[in-house]
Design a protein around this motif. Sequence first.
Motif, PDB file in Angstrom:
ATOM      1  N   ARG A 297       8.778   9.501  -2.375  1.00 23.00           N
ATOM      2  CA  ARG A 297       7.627   9.679  -3.275  1.00 23.00           C
ATOM      3  C   ARG A 297       7.997  10.515  -4.495  1.00 23.00           C
TER       4      ARG A 297
ATOM      5  N   THR B  39       8.035   1.308   1.055  1.00 24.85           N
ATOM      6  CA  THR B  39       7.644   1.947  -0.214  1.00 24.85           C
ATOM      7  C   THR B  39       6.520   1.236  -0.945  1.00 24.85           C
ATOM      8  N   HIS B  40       5.908   0.241  -0.330  1.00 23.38           N
ATOM      9  CA  HIS B  40       4.864  -0.524  -1.018  1.00 23.38           C
ATOM     10  C   HIS B  40       3.675   0.328  -1.449  1.00 23.38           C
ATOM     11  N   ASP B  41       3.451   1.452  -0.780  1.00 26.36           N
ATOM     12  CA  ASP B  41       2.308   2.294  -1.148  1.00 26.36           C
ATOM     13  C   ASP B  41       2.668   3.382  -2.167  1.00 26.36           C
TER      14      ASP B  41
ATOM     15  N   THR C 120       3.157   4.314  -5.877  1.00 20.48           N
ATOM     16  CA  THR C 120       2.875   3.847  -7.233  1.00 20.48           C
ATOM     17  C   THR C 120       3.958   4.407  -8.155  1.00 20.48           C
TER      18      THR C 120
END
Length: 163
Positions: free
Chosen positions: A78, A153-155, A157
């Motif tokens: 992140r 990692t799709h969540d 942004t």
Amino acid sequence: MTDLDPFTDLLDYPMYVVTAEADGERAGCLVGFASQCSIRPVRFMVWLSKANRTYRVAEHAERLAVHLLRRDQDRLARLFGAETGDRTDKFTDVPWHPGPGGSLILDEAPAWFVGRVENRIDGGDHVGFLLAPEAAAENCAGSRIPLLTLNDTHDITPGHPGN
């Protein structure tokens, strides 16, 4: 233009954190477009988005460090994927040490390598950095570990739109 999503949506490739240092500036970002591209000589290609600060630093870097992350290293993913170096010094709260040629090595990465930039190739909205590996290390005693992949990692942004 052909939509490649029906093909690429089936892929779940590793994600990497690429770090760069040049002219006293340091940067790093989460990267999904990367692969070994030659066996003899060994070469690895990393693609950086032109929208990223990491790309702007890497344009002047002699070397890049490429790090693998474990699936459970969501905090690092992140930080390097959702934050932009334009507003955040990503290295403030992350343990790291200088590597070969002044590269930036993330202490928590289970494996990394440093590569000398041999060529840069414009690929559209990303530029490929052809790396000749100079040093590599792993911190997982050679055991197989679950790596961070695209599906993990799709969540996240992206810190810059369009990445």
